[in-house]
Enzyme design. Sequence first.
Site, PDB file in Angstrom:
ATOM      1  N   LYS A  60       0.850  -1.177   0.000  1.00 47.29           N
ATOM      2  CA  LYS A  60       0.000   0.000   0.000  1.00 47.29           C
ATOM      3  C   LYS A  60       0.901   1.248   0.000  1.00 47.29           C
ATOM      4  CE  LYS A  60      -1.062   2.055   4.356  1.00 47.29           C
ATOM      5  NZ  LYS A  60      -1.937   2.393   5.424  1.00 47.29           N
ATOM      6  N   HIS A 104      -2.130  -5.345   5.281  1.00 48.94           N
ATOM      7  CA  HIS A 104      -1.673  -6.217   6.372  1.00 48.94           C
ATOM      8  C   HIS A 104      -2.777  -6.466   7.409  1.00 48.94           C
ATOM      9  CE1 HIS A 104      -0.723  -2.333   8.232  1.00 48.94           C
ATOM     10  NE2 HIS A 104      -0.904  -2.959   9.382  1.00 48.94           N
ATOM     11  N   LYS A 119      -4.085 -10.251   9.985  1.00 47.32           N
ATOM     12  CA  LYS A 119      -4.191 -10.340  11.451  1.00 47.32           C
ATOM     13  C   LYS A 119      -5.037 -11.543  11.842  1.00 47.32           C
ATOM     14  CE  LYS A 119      -3.756  -5.435  12.504  1.00 47.32           C
ATOM     15  NZ  LYS A 119      -2.671  -5.367  13.470  1.00 47.32           N
ATOM     16  N   ASP A 172      -5.619   6.887   3.918  1.00 48.05           N
ATOM     17  CA  ASP A 172      -4.585   6.079   4.577  1.00 48.05           C
ATOM     18  C   ASP A 172      -5.179   4.887   5.339  1.00 48.05           C
ATOM     19  OD1 ASP A 172      -1.785   5.823   5.183  1.00 48.05           O
ATOM     20  OD2 ASP A 172      -2.274   6.338   7.257  1.00 48.05           O
ATOM     21  N   HIS A 204      -7.967  -0.370   5.141  1.00 45.21           N
ATOM     22  CA  HIS A 204      -8.117  -1.232   6.321  1.00 45.21           C
ATOM     23  C   HIS A 204      -9.554  -1.299   6.841  1.00 45.21           C
ATOM     24  CE1 HIS A 204      -3.883  -1.158   6.143  1.00 45.21           C
ATOM     25  NE2 HIS A 204      -3.685  -0.050   6.825  1.00 45.21           N
ATOM     26  N   LYS A 239      -5.507   9.581  14.709  1.00 43.31           N
ATOM     27  CA  LYS A 239      -4.182   9.600  15.334  1.00 43.31           C
ATOM     28  C   LYS A 239      -4.268  10.380  16.638  1.00 43.31           C
ATOM     29  CE  LYS A 239      -1.928   8.460  11.367  1.00 43.31           C
ATOM     30  NZ  LYS A 239      -1.484   7.078  11.402  1.00 43.31           N
TER      31      LYS A 239
END
Length: 484
Positions: free
Chosen positions: A148, A178, A182, A235, A240, A331
């Site tokens: 990515k 990713h 998991k 992002d 995700h 964040k």
Amino acid sequence: MVSRVIPVDPFDLVIFGGTGDLARRKILPGLYLRFLSGQMPEDAAIIAAARSDHDDDAYRAIIRKAIDEFVAKDKRDAKSIDAFLSRLSYVQVDAMGEGGWKELAGKIRKGMVHAFYFSVGPSLFGALAERLHKHKIADRKSRVVVEKPFGKDLASAQELNATLAQHFREEQIYRIDHYLGKETVQNLMAVRFGNMLFEPLWNAQYVDHIQITVAETVGVGGRGAYYDNSGAMRDMVQNHLMQLLCLIAMEPPNAFEPNAVRDEKLKVIRALDPVEPKDIVRGQYGPTGDEPGYIEDSENPESRTESYIALKLGISNWRWKGTPFYLRTGKKLKARASEIAVVFKDPPHSIFGEQEGRKGNVLVIRLQPNEGMNLRVTIKEPGPGGMRLIEVPLDMSFAEALGADAEDVPDAYERLIMDVIRGNQTLFMRGDEVEAAWAWTDPLIEGWQGAGTKPATYDAGSSGPEDALALMHRDGRRWREIAV
Ligand code: NAD
């Protein structure tokens, strides 16, 4: 319980960008751990290819240091590290030039699985693919792994797909997200489709709403300039959170097989409703004490990029029409915690009369930390005080339930790289999935860019902007606490 490690077929894995941050932090330490577990066959070879000038020994020294830094002490076994390093070699290659390619071609052995990991910026994908073919290093059986970000909008993703398609078939391309590697994310599928208990309730009739939270405590310091061109939507959400949403919302595939799973995920993305501006909250973290805020970290005083986003989504299909999905990620929030919470409706009638403050069933799937599941159920409060109801958690931490086996669970990169060698694309994104996700994302970004709206400031260490709380309150619901 005994964990089973089945060695993969012998392989030559070429890592373009083998000296980069990702290779040193994740890919090589991950490969070492697979080697340690016995999953990597003795005759497998890892060939790092990058622009800087090193010989094999100098490169091995770099990776020895990386293993020291990024592998837990109790997994660092001197003999195994030496044996692993002996499987590594290095070639100086310039993706844009001709130097080094002949040497690389000479290292590729016949009869092995061939995988090429593009751990470099996407602007190099085309040049690498072209030269791999020109020098007859890759063929129709080789696999190529790409990182990515896969584009920054639909047009750039289509361009990347077209570039790769000139040289590789879709079955050869492994687009990494990713999150899909998991353990708990895969457990999501095991829980849904391996049990009879949940699936009958998994629809708009019984589910009030679903919350997906991916909260980080770190800011964007260090990569602020890069992040400022991206933002939380591109992002985190487009990839995700979208993948988590798909796994939660998709129909049962007919088999746990790559295209069957990815077909069902694609249908979810295509059924997503457009999102109205009132259902989107964007934020930027402010400064605290000595710590800079987003504006300082991004080095862009005029920045309108979001470091936080919350969205309310609808899915127009028979299963989910009417059940909102609330997504949030940001964040510098109060804790590093990722979870999916399926909040069930209340029973249609309470035979116990009105009970103040009663809450319904919630199934929480925790991705980090403490991967596990938690089901909140109602029971009678113990004691003689009449039929008073309370909620208790049925808590299952995978680490506790699985004991020592949980420690051997490979991390996402380890698992995904081994899947590449095995030729299993189930946990990788297909080209049409990525494009559909961008097709849904683009108008939302264009919407707020066109309107010129500024993200709200939120306190570092908080749960995000006030408006995000209002997004839920307005519907008579509330976010779960962001907590470890
Ligand atoms: P990096 O800048 O640390 O490393 C880049 C690597 O590419 C170096 O090994 C460099 O030698 C090599 N390189 C650059 N130009 C080259 C050329 N012309 N020919 C041959 N090699 C060349 O980058 P990184 O952080 O390791 O990221 C690599 C890719 O992975 C990027 O696409 C990034 O977006 C993605 N990614 C990184 C992370 C991370 O945590 N670092 C996470 C997710 C995705």
